[in-house]
Enzyme design. Structure first.
Site, short mmCIF file in Angstrom:
data_model
loop_
_atom_site.label_atom_id
_atom_site.label_comp_id
_atom_site.label_asym_id
_atom_site.label_seq_id
_atom_site.Cartn_x
_atom_site.Cartn_y
_atom_site.Cartn_z
N SER A 18 25.89 1.86 30.32
CA SER A 18 25.63 0.92 29.26
C SER A 18 26.14 1.64 27.87
O SER A 18 27.20 1.73 27.70
CB SER A 18 24.00 0.72 29.19
OG SER A 18 23.72 -0.04 28.17
N ASP A 44 27.02 -3.86 22.96
CA ASP A 44 27.31 -2.56 23.65
C ASP A 44 28.32 -2.58 24.51
O ASP A 44 28.71 -3.80 25.04
CB ASP A 44 26.02 -1.91 24.02
CG ASP A 44 25.31 -2.56 25.23
OD1 ASP A 44 25.76 -3.76 25.51
OD2 ASP A 44 24.50 -1.86 25.87
N ASP A 88 28.64 -2.75 27.96
CA ASP A 88 28.41 -3.60 28.94
C ASP A 88 27.99 -4.91 28.62
O ASP A 88 27.70 -5.82 29.65
CB ASP A 88 27.66 -2.82 29.95
CG ASP A 88 26.19 -2.63 29.87
OD1 ASP A 88 25.87 -2.30 28.51
OD2 ASP A 88 25.22 -2.63 30.61
N ASP A 101 24.98 -5.93 27.31
CA ASP A 101 23.53 -6.54 27.63
C ASP A 101 22.86 -6.48 26.46
O ASP A 101 21.73 -6.83 26.55
CB ASP A 101 22.96 -5.97 28.84
CG ASP A 101 22.85 -4.28 28.71
OD1 ASP A 101 23.29 -3.76 27.87
OD2 ASP A 101 22.09 -3.66 29.50
#
Length: 563
Positions: free
Chosen positions: A165, A319, A321, A323
């Site tokens: 992440s 961000d 990834d 999410d």
């Protein structure tokens, strides 16, 4: 937060024992880079280098703990780092858990653009297929929400996302979702412990004993296209033509969000945003940011500079990834990044209005460290409200959920599409909101003022202390438990709630809550994903300026307590 489990890998053993453990690890490591790093340290230790032997003892002092957030750690050799041995063992353990518990023997695997994410995903696919599972691998580096969507869309027993992440560049991670009755949500206790036990059993045997197979399925483009179509459908078509819509700048923060986000925006009828060229393509080195987290100071500087150059009305950041979502708006002399709570208020208010208009009822939810403002929104619209523990593994499981969020930039705007935070669908909702406001000659800033007039002037702030030694986190929490503050920011502490023993229907959790005179609230907890102690401050007052001044005063008193 990176964790360890006690073990016999190398701690408390003699010199020859730790060398033997290290050699055995090197023998099973299929990665040339990490094996080479280990062999170099091993050679020095064999030659009597005390520092090298100490490094081996540290690297083999336990195992990387598998918890509800899966695995997350820095890349490197040994059982306490993310590498191909650890990941292959985790994949085999998850596969055995699915088989042993009678769950559907199928899995979908996705990955982001970080270093080795694709390698870890292929290792997982081969190991799980070798153990007899039906395996689908996503065709390229894609956002975490696409993987979360795929778990439900394909009806599989589990999903794996290889991502760290918004963690530092050298980190990687392994996140697990479950299908079936879990409906595509992330794992919660006791499942994490059961999977950890299965991983430990696998790790007791050499990695070479695991059968691998390469006849897994690689998903076609139709899977990502299904996510795009489902996400684009959550908002009404804009009534303003693209050339009259608010101007938007988008950054992917060197992650994988852009191609999917661009497709979603286009499918929903919105103009293509201007981008930040230096950050738009996936790059696991994250060269323009110290931490690829939109919350970190300076992370959105390039995006805001681009926004100033094009006269943007909104600056949106995912961000790496995709999410999470961050939003900045112009102030006249630059840009102001809205807090996660402010974005949550706006999106929650919008969701509540829709639910009230449709007469469908439902529940708004937020983690306990998020602002209490959403509860007022729910009450005003005849909806239920639920606090949850931190993490979308809890938010996503609230029955009848209409909208959920947590202040760390995570928003779930359509639980029918994805049962996890989704920075792309949240970005779409903000584009739709901003465009609807523009039709009325209003802005996001105007909507924030309207929220304060309707529900009260709330403010929030955060104090975070990063540590190098994880034991320091326990020391800080223990000190606060042994000697609670009696006042913060000039407000008396009226009540102290310790969640460690389990309160208010929550399971035991390392959380302290201080309720202050006048309705202010302070919550302290260790971060779940980073080596930090985090403090969450929420206030409400007659004006936004008064509420923010109280946040600042409380923060000044809190910092010495957690440093």
């Amino acid at each position: 937060m990176t964790g360890t489990e006690a073990g016999t890998d190398g701690a408390g053993t003699g010199s020859s024992d730790v060398l033997a453990v290290a050699r055995a690890w090197a023998d099973q490591d299929p990665d040339d880079e990490t094996r080479g790093e280990l062999l170099a340290v091993l050679d020095r230790a064999t030659s009597g280098d005390a520092d090298a032997e100490a490094e081996l003892r540290a690297r083999f002092a336990g195992r990387l703990a598998f918890g509800t957030a899966g695995l997350r750690a820095e890349l490197g050799f040994g059982p306490l780092r993310m590498n191909r041995v650890v990941v292959s063992q985790a994949a085999a353990g998850l596969a055995r858990f699915l088989v042993d518990t009678g769950r559907d023997r199928s899995v979908v695997i996705g990955y982001d653009g970080r270093v080795n994410s694709d390698v870890f995903a292929r290792d997982s696919a081969e190991v799980m297929r070798g153990l007899g599972l039906a395996v689908t691998l996503l065709p390229s580096a894609l956002p975490t929400p696409v993987l979360a969507f795929a778990v439900r869309h394909l009806g599989v027993g589990a999903g794996v996302m290889v991502t760290a992440s918004h963690n530092p560049p050298r980190d990687n991670g392994y996140k697990v979702y479950l299908g079936g009755d879990d409906d595509g949500s992330q794992i919660v206790p006791p499942v994490d412990g059961e999977i950890a036990d299965a991983i430990a059993a696998v790790a007791a045997t050499p990695l070479g004993d695991l059968r691998r197979a390469t006849d897994y399925v690689t998903a076609g483009p139709d899977l990502a296209a299904a996510y795009v179509a489902a996400t684009a459908a959550i908002v009404p078509a804009p009534r303003l033509p693209v050339d009259a819509q608010p101007k938007v700048v988008y950054t992917a923060m060197h992650g994988v969000g852009w191609e999917t986000a661009r497709a979603v925006f286009a499918a929903a009828g919105f103009a293509e945003p201007a981008t930040v060229p230096e950050q738009i393509e996936p790059d696991g080195a994250f060269p323009t940011v110290a931490f690829p987290n939109p919350e970190e100071p300076g992370a959105m500087d390039l995006a805001e500079a681009r926004g100033a150059a094009v006269g943007a009305d909104l600056v949106i950041a995912n961000d790496p990834d995709a999410d999470r979502l961050a939003l900045a708006i112009p102030t006249g002399d630059g840009f102001r990044r809205l807090s996660g709570n402010e974005v949550g208020w706006l999106l929650g208010w919008r969701a509540a209005q829709r639910a009230a208009e449709a007469g469908t009822g439902g529940t708004l939810a937020a983690s306990i460290v998020s602002s209490p403002a959403l509860a007022r929104v729910a009450a005003a619209h005849g909806l239920e409200y639920r606090d949850t523990l931190t993490g979308f593994k809890w938010v996503s499981r609230v029955p009848g959920l209409v909208f959920g969020y947590e202040e760390a930039l995570g928003y779930l705007v359509d639980p029918h599409v994805v049962r996890d935070k989704d920075g792309i669908s949240a970005a779409l909702e903000l584009l739709s909101l901003a465009t609807s406001l523009a039709e009325q000659g209003r802005t996001i800033a105007d909507q924030l003022d309207a929220f304060a007039a309707e529900f009260g002037a709330f403010a929030s702030g955060q104090v975070a202390t990063r540590v190098d030694d994880l034991s320091r986190i326990g020391e800080v929490m223990a000190a606060l438990r042994s000697s609670a503050p009696t006042s913060l920011g000039g407000r008396a502490v009226q009540r102290v709630t310790d969640y460690d023993a389990g309160v208010e229907g929550f399971p035991p959790s390392d959380i302290l809550r201080y309720d202050l005179d006048g309705g202010a609230r302070v919550i302290v907890r260790p971060s779940g994903t980073e080596p930090k102690v985090k403090v969450y401050i929420d206030t409400v007052a007659e004006s936004s300026a008064e509420a923010q001044a109280l946040v600042d005063a409380i923060a000044a008193d809190v910092r010495p307590l957690v440093s």
